[in-house]
Design a protein around this motif. Structure first.
Motif, PDB file in Angstrom:
ATOM      1  N   ARG A  13     -37.207 -21.890 -21.429  1.00 44.36           N
ATOM      2  CA  ARG A  13     -36.088 -21.300 -22.151  1.00 44.36           C
ATOM      3  C   ARG A  13     -36.528 -19.987 -22.783  1.00 44.36           C
ATOM      4  NH1 ARG A  13     -33.428 -22.657 -27.159  1.00 44.36           N
ATOM      5  NH2 ARG A  13     -35.255 -23.940 -27.647  1.00 44.36           N
ATOM      6  N   LEU A  14     -35.673 -18.966 -22.670  1.00 44.15           N
ATOM      7  CA  LEU A  14     -35.971 -17.635 -23.186  1.00 44.15           C
ATOM      8  C   LEU A  14     -34.877 -17.217 -24.158  1.00 44.15           C
ATOM      9  CD1 LEU A  14     -36.718 -15.883 -19.750  1.00 44.15           C
ATOM     10  CD2 LEU A  14     -38.321 -17.175 -21.163  1.00 44.15           C
ATOM     11  N   ARG A  15     -35.144 -16.155 -24.913  1.00 40.19           N
ATOM     12  CA  ARG A  15     -34.127 -15.590 -25.809  1.00 40.19           C
ATOM     13  C   ARG A  15     -34.076 -14.080 -25.625  1.00 40.19           C
ATOM     14  NH1 ARG A  15     -34.183 -18.019 -31.399  1.00 40.19           N
ATOM     15  NH2 ARG A  15     -32.877 -19.501 -30.258  1.00 40.19           N
ATOM     16  N   VAL A  16     -32.859 -13.556 -25.445  1.00 48.41           N
ATOM     17  CA  VAL A  16     -32.637 -12.115 -25.349  1.00 48.41           C
ATOM     18  C   VAL A  16     -32.297 -11.603 -26.750  1.00 48.41           C
ATOM     19  CG1 VAL A  16     -31.292 -10.285 -24.238  1.00 48.41           C
ATOM     20  CG2 VAL A  16     -31.761 -12.423 -23.000  1.00 48.41           C
ATOM     21  N   VAL A  17     -33.041 -10.612 -27.234  1.00 52.35           N
ATOM     22  CA  VAL A  17     -32.838 -10.102 -28.585  1.00 52.35           C
ATOM     23  C   VAL A  17     -32.842  -8.575 -28.573  1.00 52.35           C
ATOM     24  CG1 VAL A  17     -33.970 -12.116 -29.616  1.00 52.35           C
ATOM     25  CG2 VAL A  17     -35.304 -10.058 -29.179  1.00 52.35           C
ATOM     26  N   VAL A  18     -32.297  -8.015 -29.639  1.00 50.80           N
ATOM     27  CA  VAL A  18     -32.368  -6.577 -29.902  1.00 50.80           C
ATOM     28  C   VAL A  18     -32.996  -6.419 -31.279  1.00 50.80           C
ATOM     29  CG1 VAL A  18     -31.101  -4.429 -30.172  1.00 50.80           C
ATOM     30  CG2 VAL A  18     -30.357  -6.095 -28.465  1.00 50.80           C
ATOM     31  N   LEU A  19     -34.002  -5.567 -31.384  1.00 52.01           N
ATOM     32  CA  LEU A  19     -34.699  -5.358 -32.648  1.00 52.01           C
ATOM     33  C   LEU A  19     -34.261  -4.037 -33.260  1.00 52.01           C
ATOM     34  CD1 LEU A  19     -38.283  -6.469 -31.538  1.00 52.01           C
ATOM     35  CD2 LEU A  19     -36.566  -7.833 -32.720  1.00 52.01           C
ATOM     36  N   SER A  20     -33.902  -4.074 -34.545  1.00 52.50           N
ATOM     37  CA  SER A  20     -33.519  -2.857 -35.255  1.00 52.50           C
ATOM     38  C   SER A  20     -34.772  -2.080 -35.623  1.00 52.50           C
ATOM     39  CB  SER A  20     -32.728  -3.214 -36.515  1.00 52.50           C
ATOM     40  OG  SER A  20     -33.592  -3.828 -37.465  1.00 52.50           O
ATOM     41  N   PRO A  21     -34.638  -0.805 -36.023  1.00 58.21           N
ATOM     42  CA  PRO A  21     -35.811  -0.004 -36.415  1.00 58.21           C
ATOM     43  C   PRO A  21     -36.632  -0.621 -37.547  1.00 58.21           C
ATOM     44  CG  PRO A  21     -33.922   1.430 -36.056  1.00 58.21           C
ATOM     45  CD  PRO A  21     -33.409   0.025 -35.985  1.00 58.21           C
ATOM     46  N   ASN A  22     -35.964  -1.399 -38.427  1.00 59.37           N
ATOM     47  CA  ASN A  22     -36.712  -2.026 -39.520  1.00 59.37           C
ATOM     48  C   ASN A  22     -37.232  -3.420 -39.161  1.00 59.37           C
ATOM     49  OD1 ASN A  22     -34.426  -3.604 -39.544  1.00 59.37           O
ATOM     50  ND2 ASN A  22     -33.744  -2.999 -41.605  1.00 59.37           N
ATOM     51  N   GLY A  23     -37.103  -3.788 -37.885  1.00 61.13           N
ATOM     52  CA  GLY A  23     -37.672  -5.048 -37.414  1.00 61.13           C
ATOM     53  C   GLY A  23     -36.732  -6.232 -37.447  1.00 61.13           C
ATOM     54  N   ARG A  24     -35.496  -6.039 -37.867  1.00 58.34           N
ATOM     55  CA  ARG A  24     -34.539  -7.141 -37.909  1.00 58.34           C
ATOM     56  C   ARG A  24     -34.149  -7.546 -36.493  1.00 58.34           C
ATOM     57  NH1 ARG A  24     -28.682  -7.059 -41.022  1.00 58.34           N
ATOM     58  NH2 ARG A  24     -27.996  -9.143 -40.380  1.00 58.34           N
ATOM     59  N   GLU A  25     -34.145  -8.831 -36.249  1.00 60.17           N
ATOM     60  CA  GLU A  25     -33.871  -9.359 -34.918  1.00 60.17           C
ATOM     61  C   GLU A  25     -32.425  -9.838 -34.816  1.00 60.17           C
ATOM     62  OE1 GLU A  25     -35.087 -13.463 -32.858  1.00 60.17           O
ATOM     63  OE2 GLU A  25     -36.815 -12.097 -33.050  1.00 60.17           O
ATOM     64  N   VAL A  26     -31.703  -9.334 -33.824  1.00 60.16           N
ATOM     65  CA  VAL A  26     -30.350  -9.799 -33.537  1.00 60.16           C
ATOM     66  C   VAL A  26     -30.383 -10.517 -32.194  1.00 60.16           C
ATOM     67  CG1 VAL A  26     -27.953  -9.140 -33.123  1.00 60.16           C
ATOM     68  CG2 VAL A  26     -29.309  -7.914 -34.844  1.00 60.16           C
ATOM     69  N   SER A  27     -30.024 -11.789 -32.204  1.00 56.74           N
ATOM     70  CA  SER A  27     -30.054 -12.592 -30.983  1.00 56.74           C
ATOM     71  C   SER A  27     -28.826 -12.303 -30.129  1.00 56.74           C
ATOM     72  CB  SER A  27     -30.111 -14.077 -31.341  1.00 56.74           C
ATOM     73  OG  SER A  27     -30.065 -14.874 -30.185  1.00 56.74           O
ATOM     74  N   VAL A  28     -29.035 -12.022 -28.865  1.00 53.36           N
ATOM     75  CA  VAL A  28     -27.929 -11.763 -27.935  1.00 53.36           C
ATOM     76  C   VAL A  28     -27.504 -13.052 -27.243  1.00 53.36           C
ATOM     77  CG1 VAL A  28     -27.205 -10.470 -25.888  1.00 53.36           C
ATOM     78  CG2 VAL A  28     -28.687  -9.381 -27.593  1.00 53.36           C
ATOM     79  N   ARG A  29     -28.463 -13.773 -26.693  1.00 50.91           N
ATOM     80  CA  ARG A  29     -28.167 -15.049 -26.046  1.00 50.91           C
ATOM     81  C   ARG A  29     -29.461 -15.763 -25.718  1.00 50.91           C
ATOM     82  NH1 ARG A  29     -28.035 -15.150 -20.001  1.00 50.91           N
ATOM     83  NH2 ARG A  29     -28.852 -13.155 -19.235  1.00 50.91           N
TER      84      ARG A  29
END
Length: 265
Positions: free
Chosen positions: A87-103
């Protein structure tokens, strides 16, 4: 006969049969789970054995460990990957390191197809939540298979259409809904998946089994863990949710859906 420079008879060199071809990174230990995983991949299901063998020959098989980065945003590597196990997780990281999970991505799904098709860098980062087996295929090989096998092409088009719908829904939620509404939408998706698996349709109490942690829920709906905890407490006080031992219970699925639309009384 052949003689050497001293007049002695020389033996003819023996021709050796070359070893059988084996795709790179594919070992005997991986061969069986890799081929079984390819058969279960949504993009490849139902293909005959000859086509599946073509796909296997074009793939490089890779084991990744839990918490390993599979691909990073802006990478120029453009392989498409079939997830055969794990199982994997697709994420986007903001410049300050905050992680937003996509799916989250389960076995049988595909990742990296956009970079393989359009030639642009990766649009997101992918992390392994647990040990996983991937089949990596280069863009040229993927496009060649898609040109020659319409069922693969059709399924990839359906996959991309589904991804576009999912992202449109996420943009709508992040742009127009409050934190509690976004949380209710995430809980409703979890409930609907549970009902599909169990074959149930009645909005009777539904246990939230396998619910992600507060931190993971926060990453999915772009808020903080503390805010998720507060909103869950509010939903319990409102009677939408209830505690059932170690799990939460959705008292009425209709009331949960009404919270998203802002029509709850």
């Amino acid at each position: 006969c052949i003689r050497d420079r001293h007049g002695m008879e020389a033996r003819r060199p023996q021709c050796q049969t070359p070893p059988p071809f084996r795709p790179p990174m594919l070992t005997t230990d991986l061969e069986r789970p890799a081929l079984l995983g390819l058969r279960r991949t949504a993009l490849l299901q139902g293909l005959d054995e000859a086509v599946l063998a073509e796909v296997a020959a074009a793939c490089r098989f890779q084991l990744v460990r839990a918490r390993q980065t599979v691909m990073s945003r802006a990478d120029t590597d453009r392989d498409c990957c079939f997830v055969l196990s794990g199982r994997l997780r697709v994420v986007v990281l903001s410049p300050n390191g905050r992680e937003v999970s996509v799916r989250d991505v389960a076995a049988g799904e595909t990742i990296g197809e956009m970079a393989a098709l359009d030639g642009h860098p990766r649009s997101a980062t992918v992390l392994a939540l647990e040990d996983a087996l991937l089949a990596r295929i280069a863009p040229a090989a993927l496009k060649d298979l898609l040109r020659r096998h319409w069922p693969m092409c059709e399924r990839l088009l359906q996959h991309l259409a589904h991804a576009a719908r999912r992202l449109t829904e996420r943009v709508y939620e992040l742009s127009t809904l409050g934190v509690q509404q976004r949380l209710c939408a995430e809980l409703l998706r979890h409930v609907q998946a549970h009902l599909r698996e169990g074959g149930a349709t009645e909005p009777s109490p539904v246990p939230l089994l396998g619910l992600p942690s507060h931190k993971e829920l926060a990453a999915r709906i772009a808020t903080s863990r503390e805010q998720v905890t507060r909103e869950l407490g509010e939903l319990v006080r409102a009677g939408v949710l209830a505690h059932a031992g170690e799990h939460l219970l959705v008292q009425d699925v209709r009331r949960l859906a009404e919270r998203i639309e802002g029509t709850a009384g």
